[in-house]
Scaffold this active site. Structure first.
Site, PDB file in Angstrom:
ATOM      1  N   ASP A  87       0.840  -1.193   0.000  1.00 54.13           N
ATOM      2  CA  ASP A  87       0.000   0.000   0.000  1.00 54.13           C
ATOM      3  C   ASP A  87       0.883   1.254   0.000  1.00 54.13           C
ATOM      4  O   ASP A  87       1.402   1.612   1.039  1.00 54.13           O
ATOM      5  CB  ASP A  87      -0.970  -0.007   1.184  1.00 54.13           C
ATOM      6  CG  ASP A  87      -0.314  -0.389   2.511  1.00 54.13           C
ATOM      7  OD1 ASP A  87       0.817  -0.924   2.531  1.00 54.13           O
ATOM      8  OD2 ASP A  87      -0.944  -0.149   3.548  1.00 54.13           O
ATOM      9  N   GLU A 119      12.567   1.425   7.584  1.00 59.13           N
ATOM     10  CA  GLU A 119      11.480   0.620   7.047  1.00 59.13           C
ATOM     11  C   GLU A 119      11.736   0.205   5.603  1.00 59.13           C
ATOM     12  O   GLU A 119      11.374  -0.896   5.186  1.00 59.13           O
ATOM     13  CB  GLU A 119      10.189   1.435   7.129  1.00 59.13           C
ATOM     14  CG  GLU A 119       8.961   0.764   6.569  1.00 59.13           C
ATOM     15  CD  GLU A 119       7.781   1.717   6.481  1.00 59.13           C
ATOM     16  OE1 GLU A 119       6.639   1.232   6.522  1.00 59.13           O
ATOM     17  OE2 GLU A 119       7.995   2.941   6.352  1.00 59.13           O
TER      18      GLU A 119
END
Length: 599
Positions: free
Chosen positions: A344, A553
């Protein structure tokens, strides 16, 4: 809460659609459109509805600069919801636009809410030691070993337990109660996430923290027991969707290290329930191949047609240009379904890579999802055999062989030597069966096109690519000429859209699956290519850590040490799956004393 429904025949009388549900029209390509009915969405709670109102008010008051909508949906209440709502409704508002003065809203927040994330309490893992015995024995370089121990020590920073108040007063929290300690990804992510947990577990196993790894699985099993599937994350607003199904892989890898048969026995019922979730109702699609054979495959499909609570203000803004509520509901479902995919967002799910509202996730049969389900079936067969259940073992081995044949027929592209996602842009027939067409394969290149190399089980299969090393080497060459491999790792796609699951971002789980798949394939060439990619990834993680003091991340694969960006929130640090993949790579390949770690 396993809310699964069968599709309604798209040629049926349309009045039946509106009588039971809203009409969902699949995104059209080349003027072709097929129609299906959406499922009823899982109801939201009064707490989530209120926090979304607070979120909208905070955006109006504080403005969009550095605004994170997730912060407000994660706030625990200090007082009951009714009292909090009354106090909120009594706040002074501008007669022009209803804006709450910033001092008043700040005072209200301080008086009526705890800090986001405060309902997870730091907890030292019971099995953490500063330098585990036998830790990364093939890492001979002292600089790399010292850094690996620093990454290992981050498990202390990311370990939590759910506060007792969440268990006593669940109505005052969006956080869900969990029975065991947890490991969070980091930064804004104050909860457990499903597919992140697999790579966290891989890191914990390298760190010899077997009890912590098992605790994660026990928590996810508790979600299956309650909801019928593992949620996207351990928040009540995530109950409408899952994430890539890797629970069986977690159980398999823990069993390989520990030999704990009781652990497998506890997990198996949850795995069977999860398999049903992904292979029935809204996730299930039937397609007839070029030879007339019918196959059953799965897709991502969220049980939701509203703005995602954690990103509601963003979703509403994105949907604002759509002409009507029906189109907005369709778009909201596609957003949530893309979130279920873990990607996403990405041009992979869009017909127009410059327009997010062209998301069509539910109209795509994804390569990787079906590869995960293939592995799930293979794992379940293995577990059932361990437990003496020959019937279940044979049933799921047969299912995995059948699914592999479906994947080969629908996804495999012999010319590109990759697996390609398939777009459901044709109308299904009276039996709700789609007809395969070669032009419906998505010929764009994504890292997901190579994920099946990971889900092959080379040590025990008598079928599939692992039986043909020549084929594996062809796939290696396909990756090498794909344009995905860069100085610092594998790019997610070739399209620079500004979305975070596109170029130039590289993500730890994608590096790991492709690298491990090649490394375990039995091909010397494939393992050499895998090690080269792993070295690049380790170096970029190390360089970024040394310059920022944090694990990140995602990373920009164009240059060593460059941090990733894009997407709907600021890049995050911590970071569970990045830590886990670095440790897993160092465990698999080591690091010679004379190899430089610098870029």
């Amino acid at each position: 809460m396993e809310t699964l429904h069968h599709h309604i025949n798209p040629k049926a009388n349309l009045s039946l659609f509106f009588a039971s549900s809203f009409l969902l029209c699949y995104f059209s390509i080349a003027m072709s459109c097929s129609v299906t009915a959406g499922t009823d969405s899982i109801p939201t709670t009064s707490l989530i509805s209120f926090l979304q109102s607070l979120q909208s008010a905070a955006l109006k008051t504080f403005g969009p600069t550095s605004f994170d909508p997730k912060l407000y949906i994660d706030l625990p209440l200090k007082h009951g919801l009714a009292a909090t709502q009354d106090a909120f409704s009594n706040l002074t508002r501008s007669p022009c636009d209803g804006e709450i003065p910033a001092p008043d809203l700040k005072a209200f927040l301080a008086l009526y809410f705890e800090d986001a994330g405060s309902d997870l309490i730091p907890a030292l893992p019971v099995d953490f030691v500063s330098e585990p015995e036998g830790f990364l024995p093939m890492v001979e370089n002292p600089i790399v070993k010292a850094w690996a121990l620093e990454v290992h020590s981050l498990w202390k920073n990311l370990s939590r337990r759910v506060s007792d108040d969440v268990k006593k007063h669940p109505e005052m929290h969006t956080l869900l109660p969990l029975p065991e300690p947890v490991v969070v990804p980091g930064s804004r992510f104050h909860e457990v996430y499903y597919w992140d947990s697999y790579w966290t577990i891989r890191g914990l196993l390298a760190s010899k923290m077997y009890d912590s790894a098992k605790a994660i699985v026990h928590n996810l099993i508790s979600l299956v027991d309650t909801y019928g599937h593992v949620l996207n994350g351990a928040r009540s607003y995530y109950s409408n969707r899952s994430q890539p199904p890797l629970l069986s892989s977690m159980v398999f890898d823990i069993y390989k290290r520990t030999g704990d048969l009781a652990f497998v026995k506890k997990a198996l019922p949850a795995l069977l329930k999860e398999h049903r979730f992904w292979n029935s109702g809204i996730h299930r699609v039937i397609i007839r191949d070029a030879h007339g054979h019918r196959h059953t495959l799965s897709r991502y499909y969220a049980m939701w047609n509203k703005p995602r609570p954690e990103s509601a203000t963003i979703d509403e803004e994105s949907a604002s240009k759509l002409p009507n509520d029906l189109e907005k509901e369709k778009f909201y479902r596609e957003l949530a379904s893309a979130a279920e995919s873990g990607w996403d967002f990405s041009s992979r799910w869009m017909s127009n890579s410059s327009d997010l509202t062209t998301l069509a996730t539910t109209s795509i049969l994804p390569v990787d999802l079906n590869a995960y389900i293939f592995k799930m079936e293979h794992d379940i067969s293995f577990f059932a055999e361990l437990l003496g259940d020959g019937f279940t073992s044979k049933k799921f081995m047969k299912a995995s062989i059948t699914l592999y044949a479906a994947m080969k027929s629908i996804f495999w592209n012999a010319k590109m030597e990759q697996w390609l996602d398939y777009w459901l842009i044709d109308e299904s027939d009276e039996e709700e069966v789609h007809q395969w067409k070669v032009e419906n394969q998505n010929h764009k290149i994504f890292a997901s096109n190579f994920i099946p190399v990971w889900t092959e089980t080379c040590s025990s299969d008598s079928f599939g690519l692992c039986a043909d090393r020549t084929n594996v080497n062809k796939i290696v060459k396909s990756l090498q000429r794909s344009g995905l491999v860069h100085d610092a790792g594998i790019a997610t796609s070739l399209s620079n859209t500004g979305e975070q699951w596109d170029f130039p971002n590289g993500w730890a789980p994608l590096q790991h699956m492709i690298v491990e798949g090649f490394a375990k394939s039995g091909s010397t060439k494939a393992r050499s290519v895998a090690e080269n990619i792993a070295i690049r990834w380790i170096k970029t993680n190390y360089a970024a850590y040394k310059s920022t003091g944090a694990m990140h991340e995602k990373y920009d694969v164009e240059a060593c040490g460059k941090i990733g960006g894009g997407g709907e929130y600021k890049p995050q640090t911590g970071f569970g799956w990045s830590n886990g993949v670095v440790l897993a790579f160092l465990e698999e390949f080591g690091w010679p004393r004379d190899r430089n770690i610098d870029c």
